[in-house]
Design a protein around this motif. Structure first.
Motif, mmCIF file in Angstrom:
data_model
loop_
_atom_site.group_PDB
_atom_site.id
_atom_site.type_symbol
_atom_site.label_atom_id
_atom_site.label_comp_id
_atom_site.label_asym_id
_atom_site.label_seq_id
_atom_site.Cartn_x
_atom_site.Cartn_y
_atom_site.Cartn_z
ATOM 1 N N ASN A 63 -4.486 0.575 -3.614
ATOM 2 C CA ASN A 63 -5.229 -0.624 -3.221
ATOM 3 C C ASN A 63 -5.046 -1.690 -4.299
ATOM 4 O O ASN A 63 -4.339 -1.485 -5.277
ATOM 5 N N LYS A 64 -5.696 -2.804 -4.094
ATOM 6 C CA LYS A 64 -5.507 -3.940 -4.996
ATOM 7 C C LYS A 64 -5.897 -3.572 -6.426
ATOM 8 O O LYS A 64 -5.200 -3.925 -7.382
ATOM 9 N N TYR A 110 0.805 -1.218 0.000
ATOM 10 C CA TYR A 110 0.000 0.000 0.000
ATOM 11 C C TYR A 110 0.838 1.268 0.000
ATOM 12 O O TYR A 110 0.311 2.364 -0.116
#
Lengths: 208, 208, 208, 208
Positions: D44-45, D39
């Motif tokens: 974020n992903k 992060y």
DNA sequence: GATGAATGAGCTTTCATTCAT
DNA sequence: TATGAATGAAAGCTCATTCAT
């Protein structure tokens, strides 16, 4: 019923450590289940707290109504004094709830503010109307403005007492209550001089 | 000076989102530095907030003193009314600070509660003493109990007004203030009847 | 029958959101039961999906056979073109199934890959054999290599069309189909020049 | 640089187990850091995967351009055949990337679909234009429709080969490539008969 | 057949904090 | 002074699965 236990645990930890401090884990531990299980009963943390706050406000409203009704049948100044005592008793008895109640004002959940405002409006309406009926049933020919003024004085006193609950303990607080009682006496001493008191009405009075 | 900016930023975000909501990142962003840099100025989050709250309470004390001093030189009832207005102005002007002030009561940092209590005691002592001096300088031969009673009435009123600030807006609130003014008038109307007023004393009074 | 509904729901959500996205809850909701109830019908998620994928592949096989059989009785080039159209119609009609079919290639369930490979082998064998019979019944004295080459060309075309289904829409895709039709025409125009066509054989042909 | 390592790890696990299967933990382990550290580099992903997919598509585009350019200078049919071989080599060399590429079609991230569509449009435009220039520089007086038709045939073949990559191995696949080569030969044998070939142009051709 | 209630494992994400530079 | 890079701990939440009823 677990939903109720969850609400109680939520309010407990909210009053102790605030919204972020009232973690799902702490709440679950309190009830004796695992955090994941909370989600069987409530969609998420916000939903749980909305339910909890809703209940807190509902209880407040009900308790205030109970206090009001229980005080009927006395002299009017004694009724107002009883209500002050009722408010004090309620909040002193449930300090957790009171702290929760106060911190709702700074709640980080926007939806909570809506609930709080709705509750406040409703509560104020109820209080005002109940007092109007009460005062009018005690004094004939009393002007609307005078009724309004009595209520406003009482509200200011009640707010003063409420905030004092959170600031003072023991004797200091007791004397604040006495000051409020004295003020209420004076309000009605003045009214009694100005307006003719009605007779035989009070015993029949039912508020609602 | 960055320490001051950090305190301001900390109080800003504390008032907006509470202690947990006031993250080191948000505070650093506000000041224009990186979170890691905060640790050059303060050991940790708690230290920063202790400094911030300390300042908040100091400001409150100073502001109340200013309000008190600024009100001198008028008739005594007008002084008390001015103080009410000063309190209102101060809190209305800095709603963020007021919210922070209130939520200190539910602060999750134990050390903070100590500070708050110490501040409250000190503030009460100051207020009581200042009022004692003020009242005694206006009325000769007034009994200690009577002075005490006047102060308690004022404190109750001030607490009522303070809490009303957080509940009501606009006209509703204005009328609460008027009710308080009216009450104060009555306090001193009664006193004036009972006790002889002194002359020419007020200009010498300095409260600190 | 609930087992069938579960399979349909599983394939639906698999095609929409992949294996992990097809949660037991969503599948249960689709069917109108609770997730726990799925376990009465299938041991676990993997079992359910194995059944679902098995069915998907079986349907594919059956549909391809239907397409093949339905095309019999025409000129041989028209048969191959009909099969292309049949493939297109099948996949355009069931885009969900097609997406599921494609993503089986990247399935996270190892057992699925086995099924897929077995299906592929079987499907290829069937296709090859069916086409061999078909071509041999149309051309006398055609060499094995030539038959093989025709089939390979068709397979390449069919794969091109299949992937185009997933890439193109509307007119762009239509023209891809026309290109394939044209190619097929040319294959058999060449064959007709090289090999003598048989007569009156086609009605006897049954593929299975 | 860790950002690049993260992208590689993300694509690796995406190709192995899909989006949900490519967990932050697995990706972090691959790179040798802790999940929380990701992060620091990506919000974020989803952001990480958008970057990863963006790169995948960019690489694809660049590699196809390289393949195209490297093939220049040969006879035109050999150029098209070289491109087929280039496509095969690219995808056989990076099967992970190819699987990722295919499964983008069923990506659960909506934003990815936008990227994919934009990439497809751009890629198609580039391919079409490059081939137009190439063909026109080889044949004088060739009609626009004929150029168009040649490109469409090639695209169909290329799609067939692409999908065959994912279905077949070893000799079976090799023969598919040979079928494609044969087809391409025939396309240009026909063209050579119909249109006069230009001379001495090819060496000057630069595509872009 | 069906489900209410529960959970373990694991997910993505946040955050205060550290430390070498 | 300041920060890039990293992390441990913990947060809220999801999900396949279990099991008594």
């Amino acid at each position: 019923m677990t939903k109720q236990e969850l609400i109680d645990a939520a309010l407990l930890h909210y009053s102790l450590h605030g919204y972020q401090g009232a973690t799902m884990k702490k709440i679950a531990d309190e009830v004796g289940i695992k955090p994941a299980s909370i989600y069987f009963f409530y969609e998420n943390k916000e939903e749980l707290f909305i339910a909890a706050f809703q209940q807190l406000l509902d209880n407040h409203q009900k308790e205030m109504e109970r206090v009001f009704n229980q005080s009927q049948g006395k002299e009017i100044d004694q009724i107002f004094i009883s209500i002050i005592h009722g408010i004090v008793a309620y909040h002193k008895d449930d300090e957790r709830g009171t702290i929760a109640y106060i911190s709702l004002l700074t709640s980080p959940i926007p939806e909570i503010k809506k609930f709080l405002q709705a509750h406040m409006l409703h509560f104020n309406d109820w209080l005002t109307h109940s007092f109007e009926v009460l005062i009018n049933s005690n004094y004939s020919a009393i002007s609307e403005e005078e009724v309004d003024f009595v209520i406003k004085q009482f509200v200011l006193l009640a707010n003063g007492i409420f905030w004092s609950i959170n600031l003072y303990d023991g004797e200091v607080f007791e004397e604040q209550v006495k000051v409020a009682e004295n003020y209420i006496h004076n309000i009605f001493k003045d009214l009694n001089n100005k307006y003719k008191k009605r007779n035989g009405v009070k015993e029949g009075l039912v508020v609602y």
